[in-house]
Design an enzyme around this catalytic site. Structure first.
Site, PDB file in Angstrom:
ATOM      1  N   HIS A  97       0.823  -1.217   0.000  1.00 41.42           N
ATOM      2  CA  HIS A  97       0.000   0.000   0.000  1.00 41.42           C
ATOM      3  C   HIS A  97       0.854   1.263   0.000  1.00 41.42           C
ATOM      4  O   HIS A  97       0.377   2.336  -0.373  1.00 41.42           O
ATOM      5  CB  HIS A  97      -0.991  -0.010   1.175  1.00 41.42           C
ATOM      6  CG  HIS A  97      -0.405   0.342   2.506  1.00 41.42           C
ATOM      7  ND1 HIS A  97      -0.051  -0.606   3.437  1.00 41.42           N
ATOM      8  CD2 HIS A  97      -0.118   1.541   3.077  1.00 41.42           C
ATOM      9  CE1 HIS A  97       0.415  -0.009   4.518  1.00 41.42           C
ATOM     10  NE2 HIS A  97       0.386   1.295   4.329  1.00 41.42           N
TER      11      HIS A  97
ATOM     12  N   ASP B  96       0.184  -7.478   1.511  1.00 41.60           N
ATOM     13  CA  ASP B  96       0.647  -6.111   1.759  1.00 41.60           C
ATOM     14  C   ASP B  96       2.168  -6.027   1.807  1.00 41.60           C
ATOM     15  O   ASP B  96       2.742  -5.297   2.614  1.00 41.60           O
ATOM     16  CB  ASP B  96       0.048  -5.540   3.046  1.00 41.60           C
ATOM     17  CG  ASP B  96       0.116  -3.998   3.077  1.00 41.60           C
ATOM     18  OD1 ASP B  96       0.249  -3.407   1.989  1.00 41.60           O
ATOM     19  OD2 ASP B  96       0.056  -3.418   4.174  1.00 41.60           O
TER      20      ASP B  96
ATOM     21  N   SER C  15       4.524   2.649   8.072  1.00 43.22           N
ATOM     22  CA  SER C  15       4.225   1.508   7.206  1.00 43.22           C
ATOM     23  C   SER C  15       5.427   1.160   6.351  1.00 43.22           C
ATOM     24  O   SER C  15       6.026   2.017   5.701  1.00 43.22           O
ATOM     25  CB  SER C  15       3.024   1.822   6.303  1.00 43.22           C
ATOM     26  OG  SER C  15       1.836   1.852   7.044  1.00 43.22           O
TER      27      SER C  15
END
Length: 303
Positions: free
Chosen positions: A48, A78, A159
């Site tokens: 992402h 992911d 992230s």
């Protein structure tokens, strides 16, 4: 005081080892973090973070800036793999650990670039193991199993960063901010290593599709004693028209073996459903109404 000093020494040692190996990455309109995992110039981040971008830049805390290209992304885990244009300019790679060895309450250290603050370090404990993270790629949905839950503070920009144990081994890739005081990380384990290898070799991950949804459930005592099995996967849904439905699997079945291997949760099934399983008969043993039932499913390719 001694305990506090010991804790501080551990966190600072891990931070010193890991921080320089985690880059702030900008991929088109997206940004986050990425971890150097191989001396050939390979970095791992979240899918992402990459989005639809094919190229970007990695900035390290020592001022090094390196152009990177996207080797492959896998939205259903992911994870994404990047390769640096100038690998000789990268720091030495991190040491990868094994999330299967984690225990609840264990110290973990998160390193990333939250809110544009490069090289930020937070520490906490493993709050829970075995969490599930729903993901989606187009019309295909999947659950990332065995996600690590931690109370180490995570913010936007974390992230793709590293989650390390007290020995500075990276055991997870931070992937989501689930709420105040709650962070999640994709585990570094056998399955994720396999995904990374597939992305490096093929740029994508081919998966087989079975069409079941389930959750861990205990095996009845009589069966558990006879077969030495304590847990199985209770099917909550069998998708109509799927390979599982065509094979005769039913809601309520307690799956004990898939491919002649014991399974206790969805992760045990998903780790078998990679490209080589497509179109190959897959034996499944379930407990149904107190009786053992064997069926054979033929997985199709997940599109």
């Amino acid at each position: 005081m001694d305990e506090l000093d010991s804790y501080s020494r551990t966190v600072s040692t891990v931070a010193a080892e890991i921080t320089g190996k985690v880059a702030a990455v900008r991929m088109g309109r997206g940004s986050g973090s990425a971890v150097v995992v191989d001396s050939s110039g390979v970095l791992i981040t979240n899918a992402h973070v990459v989005g639809e971008s094919r190229r970007g830049r990695a900035d390290f805390v020592d001022g090094t800036q390196v152009d990177v290209r996207v080797v492959g992304t896998d939205p259903l885990s992911d994870l994404a793999v990047l390769r640096a244009a100038a690998p000789d300019e990268l720091p030495a790679p991190v040491q990868l650990g094994d999330a299967e060895e984690l225990v609840v309450g264990q110290l973990v250290v998160a390193v990333g670039n939250p809110l544009g603050l490069a090289g930020s370090v937070t520490a906490g404990v493993v709050s829970a193991l075995g969490r599930a993270l729903p993901t989606r790629s187009g019309s295909a949905g999947r659950v990332v199993e065995d996600v690590i839950q931690t109370d180490a503070a995570l913010n936007p920009g974390n992230s793709g960063g590293a989650l390390a144990d007290s020995r500075a081994r990276v055991v997870g890739i931070n992937t989501a901010v689930a709420g105040i005081g709650l962070g999640l990380a994709v585990p570094v384990n056998t399955t994720t290593r396999r995904i990374i290898r597939a992305l490096l070799e093929d740029g994508r991950v081919r998966r087989a599709y079975l069409g079941v949804v389930g959750s861990p459930a205990p095996v009845p005592a009589a069966v558990a004693d006879r077969y030495g099995r304590r847990n199985g996967l209770r099917l909550a849904d069998v998708i109509g028209g799927s390979p599982a439905a065509q094979a005769g699997l039913r809601v309520g079945d307690l799956v004990l073996d898939v491919g002649r291997r014991p399974v206790e949760d969805a992760h045990g099934v998903q780790r078998l459903l990679f490209g080589e399983a497509i179109g190959v008969p897959l034996p499944v043993t379930v407990l149904r109404n107190g009786a053992m039932v064997d069926v054979v499913a033929v997985p199709t390719e997940l599109g």
